[in-house]
Design an enzyme around this catalytic site. Structure first.
Site, PDB file in Angstrom:
ATOM      1  N   GLY A  12       1.162  -1.343   0.423  1.00  0.00           N
ATOM      2  CA  GLY A  12       0.198  -0.345  -0.331  1.00  0.00           C
ATOM      3  C   GLY A  12       0.464   1.525   0.159  1.00  0.00           C
ATOM      4  O   GLY A  12       2.141   1.392   0.826  1.00  0.00           O
ATOM      5  N   ARG A  73       1.289  -5.644  -6.104  1.00  0.00           N
ATOM      6  CA  ARG A  73       1.097  -6.369  -5.124  1.00  0.00           C
ATOM      7  C   ARG A  73       1.392  -8.072  -6.130  1.00  0.00           C
ATOM      8  O   ARG A  73       0.883  -7.909  -7.091  1.00  0.00           O
ATOM      9  CB  ARG A  73      -0.247  -6.986  -4.166  1.00  0.00           C
ATOM     10  N   SER A 106       6.694  -7.580   2.028  1.00  0.00           N
ATOM     11  CA  SER A 106       7.240  -6.334   1.036  1.00  0.00           C
ATOM     12  C   SER A 106       8.899  -6.588   1.837  1.00  0.00           C
ATOM     13  O   SER A 106       9.762  -7.609   0.792  1.00  0.00           O
ATOM     14  CB  SER A 106       7.274  -4.854   1.270  1.00  0.00           C
ATOM     15  N   ASP A 128      -0.477   2.141   8.215  1.00  0.00           N
ATOM     16  CA  ASP A 128      -1.499   1.322   9.526  1.00  0.00           C
ATOM     17  C   ASP A 128       0.333   1.102  11.020  1.00  0.00           C
ATOM     18  O   ASP A 128      -0.533   0.454  11.870  1.00  0.00           O
ATOM     19  CB  ASP A 128      -1.216  -0.326   8.977  1.00  0.00           C
ATOM     20  N   GLY A 186     -10.073  13.081  22.502  1.00  0.00           N
ATOM     21  CA  GLY A 186     -10.791  13.039  23.056  1.00  0.00           C
ATOM     22  C   GLY A 186     -12.262  12.192  22.836  1.00  0.00           C
ATOM     23  O   GLY A 186     -13.242  12.186  23.375  1.00  0.00           O
ATOM     24  N   GLU A 223     -10.883  -0.638  11.920  1.00  0.00           N
ATOM     25  CA  GLU A 223     -12.147  -1.508  10.180  1.00  0.00           C
ATOM     26  C   GLU A 223     -11.967  -2.950  11.064  1.00  0.00           C
ATOM     27  O   GLU A 223     -10.838  -2.706  10.853  1.00  0.00           O
ATOM     28  CB  GLU A 223     -11.394  -0.823   9.191  1.00  0.00           C
ATOM     29  N   ARG A 253      -4.946   7.901   3.827  1.00  0.00           N
ATOM     30  CA  ARG A 253      -4.024   6.905   2.955  1.00  0.00           C
ATOM     31  C   ARG A 253      -3.166   8.325   2.172  1.00  0.00           C
ATOM     32  O   ARG A 253      -1.637   8.318   1.634  1.00  0.00           O
ATOM     33  CB  ARG A 253      -3.780   5.622   1.188  1.00  0.00           C
TER      34      ARG A 253
END
Length: 322
Positions: A12, A73, A106, A128, A186, A223, A253
Site C-alpha cells: 500500500g 502487489r 515486502s 497502519d 478525546g 476497520e 492514505r
C-alpha cells in the site's frame, strides 16, 4: 564498492515514501553511485521497468504524497523462477543492491532476494504502523493527522446538534490509528482488535453518556470490526442520540506528508544506503527508542506486537470521564 543501486515501493502507498526515495537517490549520488527507481514494485523488477534518475528527480518528489514510482502487489514473487527473472534484470544493469520500502510482505521479498545474491535493505512504509519491529512506520504520522483533523471537524457538527458519530478508521488489524486518534481528539468510546468493546458495550456506554446529558459522542472503531452503519442505527435506536457513521476510508492514505514524516523518511533512506555501502543485506531499518537501527529481517517478521493495554485503559478512562 557498489556502483549502481535501485529503490522500489511495495504494498500500500503511504505519505512519506517519496521522501525516502529521494533520500536514497541523493545519498547514492553523494557517494558516486548511480541510482535507479523500479516502477510498480516487484512487478517492475520482473518486467524490467527500471529508470536511472538524478538529483532533480529527487528534489521534485520530496513533498508529494503516495509514491511517484508506483506500487503493486505480486504474489507470484514467492516463486523462485519469478525472482530469478527479477535478478537477471538487475544484473543486466549491473545493479548490486536494492532498497525496498513497504511492509512485512515486502520484507519477505527483500529477504529472499538477499539470499539469492542481491543485498536488500527494507524501510518500513505503511500508514497502519503495524510493522511490529519498528516503533514508527512511514505514513503513520500523516494518516494520523488526517484522522485527527477529520474527527475534529466531525466534532464541530455533532456538538452543534447534540449527536453521536461512529467513525471507522483504517489499520489492517492494528489499532494504532484508532488509539492515537482517540487520544488526540478525546473520543468518548473506541474499539480495536487489541482493546475490543462489543456492540453491547458500546451501546451501553452511549446510553450512559446520554443519561448524563453529554452533548456529543464520538465512537471511534477500527476497520473490519463492525458494520459501522448498522452500529450507528442501533446506537440511535437504543440511546436516543441521532447517530450517523462516517467511514474515513482512503483519504487516510493520501495527502502531503507531514514535516516529521519527511524527517524520519529521509533519515531512514540515508541509513539504508549506508548499510548497503557496508556490504550488508537482509536487514530492515526501524525506529527503536527514538534511534534508527538495522535488524535482521528474518528475526523481525514474527516479532510479538507490543502490549499497549495500559495505554488503552488509561485513555479510555479519561475520555469517558471516570
Amino acid at each position: 564498492m557498489i556502483k549502481n543501486i535501485a529503490v522500489l515501493t511495495s504494498g500500500g502507498d503511504a505519505p512519506g515514501m517519496n521522501a525516502a526515495i529521494a533520500a536514497v537517490v541523493k545519498t547514492a549520488l553523494s557517494n558516486g553511485i548511480k541510482p535507479f527507481v523500479v516502477k510498480d514494485g516487484y512487478r517492475g523488477l520482473v518486467n524490467n521497468d527500471l529508470e536511472e534518475v538524478d538529483l532533480k528527480f529527487a528534489q521534485n518528489i520530496l513533498s508529494k504524497g503516495g509514491t511517484v514510482i508506483g506500487s503493486a502487489r505480486l504474489p507470484e514473487f514467492k516463486e523462485e523462477k519469478v525472482r530469478e527473472k527479477a535478478i537477471a534484470n538487475l544484473k543486466k544493469r549491473k545493479i548490486e543492491a536494492l532498497v525496498v520500502i513497504g511492509g512485512d510482505g515486502s520484507y519477505q521479498g527483500a529477504e529472499k532476494l538477499t539470499k539469492m545474491g542481491i543485498n536488500c535493505i527494507g524501510i518500513p512504509g505503511t500508514i497502519d504502523n503495524d510493522i511490529v519491529s519498528s516503533d514508527l512506520t512511514i505514513g503513520f504520522d500523516t494518516a494520523l493527522n488526517t484522522v485527527v483533523r477529520s474527527i475534529d471537524q466531525i466534532r464541530d457538527t455533532i456538538e452543534s446538534h447534540n449527536r453521536c458519530m461512529v467513525v471507522e478508521i483504517m489499520g489492517n488489524g492494528c489499532g494504532d490509528l484508532t488509539l492515537y486518534g482517540a487520544t488526540a481528539t478525546g473520543a468518548e468510546i473506541f474499539s480495536t482488535k487489541e482493546s475490543f468493546l462489543s456492540e453491547d458495550e458500546i451501546v451501553a456506554e452511549t446510553k450512559r453518556l446520554k443519561s448524563i446529558n453529554h452533548r456529543s459522542v464520538v465512537v471511534a472503531v477500527a476497520e473490519q470490526l463492525f458494520d459501522s452503519h448498522a452500529l450507528a442505527k442501533r446506537i440511535q435506536a437504543e440511546s436516543g442520540y441521532e447517530t450517523r457513521a462516517t467511514i474515513l476510508g482512503h483519504i487516510q492514505r493520501g495527502g502531503t506528508p507531514t514535516a516529521m514524516e519527511r524527517y524520519w523518511a529521509t533519515h531512514f533512506g540515508i541509513f539504508a544506503v549506508n548499510e548497503l555501502l557496508k556490504g550488508n543485506g537482509g536487514l530492515y531499518i526501524g525506529l527503536s527508542e527514538n534511534k534508527i537501527v538495522a535488524r535482521d529481517i528474518e528475526s523481525t517478521l514474527n516479532a510479538a506486537r507490543k502490549n499497549k493495554s495500559e495505554e488503552y485503559n488509561a485513555i479510555r478512562k479519561i475520555n469517558r470521564g471516570n
